[in-house]
Design an enzyme around this catalytic site. Structure first.
Site, PDB file in Angstrom:
ATOM      1  CG  ASN A   7     -58.129  -0.316 -94.735  1.00  7.85           C
ATOM      2  OD1 ASN A   7     -57.105   0.363 -94.808  1.00  7.85           O
ATOM      3  ND2 ASN A   7     -58.593  -0.773 -93.594  1.00  7.85           N
ATOM      4  CG  ASP A   9     -55.759   1.624 -92.497  1.00  7.07           C
ATOM      5  OD1 ASP A   9     -56.353   2.700 -92.598  1.00  7.07           O
ATOM      6  OD2 ASP A   9     -56.148   0.685 -91.778  1.00  7.07           O
ATOM      7  CG  HIS A  10     -51.550  -1.395 -96.089  1.00  6.14           C
ATOM      8  ND1 HIS A  10     -50.752  -1.701 -95.016  1.00  6.14           N
ATOM      9  CD2 HIS A  10     -52.573  -2.273 -96.056  1.00  6.14           C
ATOM     10  CE1 HIS A  10     -51.261  -2.725 -94.366  1.00  6.14           C
ATOM     11  NE2 HIS A  10     -52.366  -3.084 -94.972  1.00  6.14           N
ATOM     12  NE  ARG A  18     -37.032   7.753 -96.122  1.00  9.19           N
ATOM     13  CZ  ARG A  18     -36.374   7.662 -97.284  1.00  9.19           C
ATOM     14  NH1 ARG A  18     -36.416   6.546 -97.984  1.00  9.19           N
ATOM     15  NH2 ARG A  18     -35.683   8.674 -97.723  1.00  9.19           N
ATOM     16  CG  HIS A  43     -57.841   0.644 -87.774  1.00 12.56           C
ATOM     17  ND1 HIS A  43     -57.507  -0.666 -87.558  1.00 12.56           N
ATOM     18  CD2 HIS A  43     -58.136   1.157 -86.551  1.00 12.56           C
ATOM     19  CE1 HIS A  43     -57.598  -0.937 -86.263  1.00 12.56           C
ATOM     20  NE2 HIS A  43     -57.968   0.143 -85.632  1.00 12.56           N
ATOM     21  NE  ARG A  45     -53.316  -0.727 -85.181  1.00 18.25           N
ATOM     22  CZ  ARG A  45     -53.733  -1.984 -85.336  1.00 18.25           C
ATOM     23  NH1 ARG A  45     -54.252  -2.391 -86.470  1.00 18.25           N
ATOM     24  NH2 ARG A  45     -53.610  -2.838 -84.351  1.00 18.25           N
ATOM     25  NE  ARG A  49     -49.695  -0.546 -85.760  1.00 23.07           N
ATOM     26  CZ  ARG A  49     -49.910  -1.846 -85.560  1.00 23.07           C
ATOM     27  NH1 ARG A  49     -50.003  -2.668 -86.577  1.00 23.07           N
ATOM     28  NH2 ARG A  49     -50.037  -2.326 -84.344  1.00 23.07           N
ATOM     29  CG  HIS A  50     -51.856   2.677 -90.437  1.00 19.96           C
ATOM     30  ND1 HIS A  50     -53.061   3.092 -89.951  1.00 19.96           N
ATOM     31  CD2 HIS A  50     -51.847   1.321 -90.327  1.00 19.96           C
ATOM     32  CE1 HIS A  50     -53.766   2.044 -89.570  1.00 19.96           C
ATOM     33  NE2 HIS A  50     -53.059   0.953 -89.767  1.00 19.96           N
ATOM     34  CD  GLU A  70     -60.866  -1.324 -90.098  1.00 16.03           C
ATOM     35  OE1 GLU A  70     -59.937  -1.671 -89.344  1.00 16.03           O
ATOM     36  OE2 GLU A  70     -60.903  -1.605 -91.297  1.00 16.03           O
ATOM     37  CB  THR A 100     -53.348  -6.616 -90.056  1.00 18.55           C
ATOM     38  OG1 THR A 100     -54.619  -6.170 -90.514  1.00 18.55           O
ATOM     39  CG2 THR A 100     -53.301  -8.138 -90.166  1.00 18.55           C
ATOM     40  CB  THR A 101     -57.850  -5.977 -87.320  1.00 19.39           C
ATOM     41  OG1 THR A 101     -57.537  -4.595 -87.489  1.00 19.39           O
ATOM     42  CG2 THR A 101     -58.865  -6.139 -86.223  1.00 19.39           C
ATOM     43  CD  GLU A 151     -65.448  -5.251 -92.463  1.00 17.35           C
ATOM     44  OE1 GLU A 151     -65.877  -4.090 -92.372  1.00 17.35           O
ATOM     45  OE2 GLU A 151     -64.275  -5.522 -92.778  1.00 17.35           O
ATOM     46  CG  HIS A 193     -58.498  -9.497 -92.229  1.00 20.99           C
ATOM     47  ND1 HIS A 193     -58.064  -8.419 -91.487  1.00 20.99           N
ATOM     48  CD2 HIS A 193     -57.456 -10.321 -92.311  1.00 20.99           C
ATOM     49  CE1 HIS A 193     -56.829  -8.610 -91.120  1.00 20.99           C
ATOM     50  NE2 HIS A 193     -56.420  -9.761 -91.619  1.00 20.99           N
ATOM     51  N   GLY A 194     -58.219  -9.962 -95.813  1.00 19.87           N
ATOM     52  CA  GLY A 194     -57.577 -11.001 -96.627  1.00 19.87           C
ATOM     53  C   GLY A 194     -58.274 -11.281 -97.953  1.00 19.87           C
ATOM     54  N   GLY A 215     -58.214  -3.917 -98.461  1.00 20.66           N
ATOM     55  CA  GLY A 215     -57.101  -2.993 -98.359  1.00 20.66           C
ATOM     56  C   GLY A 215     -55.843  -3.520 -99.016  1.00 20.66           C
TER      57      GLY A 215
HETATM   58  N1  PXP Z   1     -61.916  -4.859 -92.536  1.00 18.53           N
HETATM   59  C1  PXP Z   1     -61.379  -4.680 -91.308  1.00 18.53           C
HETATM   60  C2  PXP Z   1     -62.298  -4.497 -90.151  1.00 18.53           C
HETATM   61  C3  PXP Z   1     -59.971  -4.656 -91.139  1.00 18.53           C
HETATM   62  O1  PXP Z   1     -59.448  -4.485 -89.909  1.00 18.53           O
HETATM   63  C4  PXP Z   1     -59.147  -4.786 -92.270  1.00 18.53           C
HETATM   64  C5  PXP Z   1     -57.659  -4.723 -92.107  1.00 18.53           C
HETATM   65  O2  PXP Z   1     -57.252  -3.438 -91.847  1.00 18.53           O
HETATM   66  C6  PXP Z   1     -59.758  -4.926 -93.524  1.00 18.53           C
HETATM   67  C7  PXP Z   1     -61.133  -4.993 -93.629  1.00 18.53           C
HETATM   68  C8  PXP Z   1     -58.948  -5.032 -94.779  1.00 18.53           C
HETATM   69  O3  PXP Z   1     -58.183  -6.182 -94.748  1.00 18.53           O
HETATM   70  P1  PXP Z   1     -57.086  -6.405 -95.889  1.00 18.53           P
HETATM   71  O4  PXP Z   1     -56.115  -5.295 -95.756  1.00 18.53           O
HETATM   72  O5  PXP Z   1     -56.522  -7.752 -95.561  1.00 18.53           O
HETATM   73  O6  PXP Z   1     -57.820  -6.372 -97.203  1.00 18.53           O
END
Ligand code: PXP
Length: 246
Positions: A7, A9-10, A18, A43, A45, A49-50, A70, A100-101, A151, A193-194, A215
């Site tokens: 992912n 997004d970051h 910026r 994602h 959104r 935002r990103h 996503e 975050t989600t 997921e 996630h995490g 991500g």
């Molecule tokens: N899967 C889903 C559905 C998510 O919403 C996220 C967070 O954007 C991730 C995976 C990735 O999570 P992380 O950034 O904590 O690795």
């Protein structure tokens, strides 16, 4: 072998901080592919935002690996998905104020809406995954609304990993029974996630996952070693854990 979806997004979060044109999420995605990832996730959104609409279109055009979008079940985003046609969409709950989600989808509260959304996405040739809490009893609801995959939300697992002991065992057992039930129902089982470089090994004891979506940990690691290496390190960790377990 469990696949690794990244992912990115970051990368867009950094760019939007910026309102610049860089760093470019597409260049980041190509570096992840170079590092051996099996898929790219973003994602889109509702508050943008990103990731921006143009990112989604450029990624779809350029990527050689499966592209996973996503998204919330909003009409606007469903229309974009149907136009862009990513390989996969992952339906997630979305709250504007969250960092975050934060949790999985509530399947009980909106089965009709979910089933309709999934049908619309299927009609456009897009496969669908649902981001849900690891609760074995709700896996059949994911099947009932027509999902191809689940997921499992591993946020609680990631927090429990830091505390260890019975809390960790309980979380692992929740994931294990949910994954087993989803597999029994014929659903593809992913997790996200995490997940990070420390907790991924224990997570792999819970099930034979099809894919991890990661991500934050990988983008954070990339600050020090670059994206390609950060992805390669995670791929190695997954492969090593699988070898050790077999
Ligand atoms: N899967 C889903 C559905 C998510 O919403 C996220 C967070 O954007 C991730 C995976 C990735 O999570 P992380 O950034 O904590 O690795």
């Amino acid at each position: 072998m469990t696949k690794l979806g990244i992912n990115i997004d970051h990368v867009a979060t950094l760019r939007q901080a910026r309102r610049e044109t860089f760093p470019d999420p597409l260049k980041a995605a190509l570096a992840c592919v170079q590092g051996g990832c099996d898929g790219i996730t973003v994602h889109l959104r509702e508050d943008r935002r990103h990731i921006q609409d143009e990112d989604v279109r450029r990624l779809k055009e350029a990527l050689s690996v499966p592209f996973n979008l996503e998204m919330a079940t909003s009409d606007e985003i469903i229309a974009i998905a149907r136009q862009v046609k990513p390989s996969w969409t992952c339906l997630v709950p979305e709250k504007r104020e969250e960092l975050t989600t934060e949790g999985g989808l509530n399947l009980k509260g909106q089965p009709k809406r979910l089933a309709e959304t999934i049908t619309k996405l299927h009609q456009a040739g897009i496969r669908v995954s649902l981001f849900i809490e690891p609760d074995a009893k709700t896996m059949s609801l994911a099947k009932d609304v027509g999902s191809d995959a689940v997921e499992l939300h591993t946020g609680a697992y990631a927090r429990a990993f830091l505390r260890g002991g019975s809390e960790l065992k309980e979380e692992m057992s929740r994931i294990q029974s949910s994954a087993a039930e989803a597999t029994r129902l014929g659903l593809i089982v992913n997790a996200g996630h995490g997940i990070d470089y420390d907790n991924v090994e224990r997570l792999m004891e819970c099930a034979d996952f099809h894919e991890f979506n990661i991500g934050f940990a990988i983008v954070a690691r990339a600050v020090f070693v670059g994206l390609e290496t950060a992805v390669r390190e995670m791929k190695k960790k997954i492969a090593r854990t699988l070898c050790a377990g077999s």
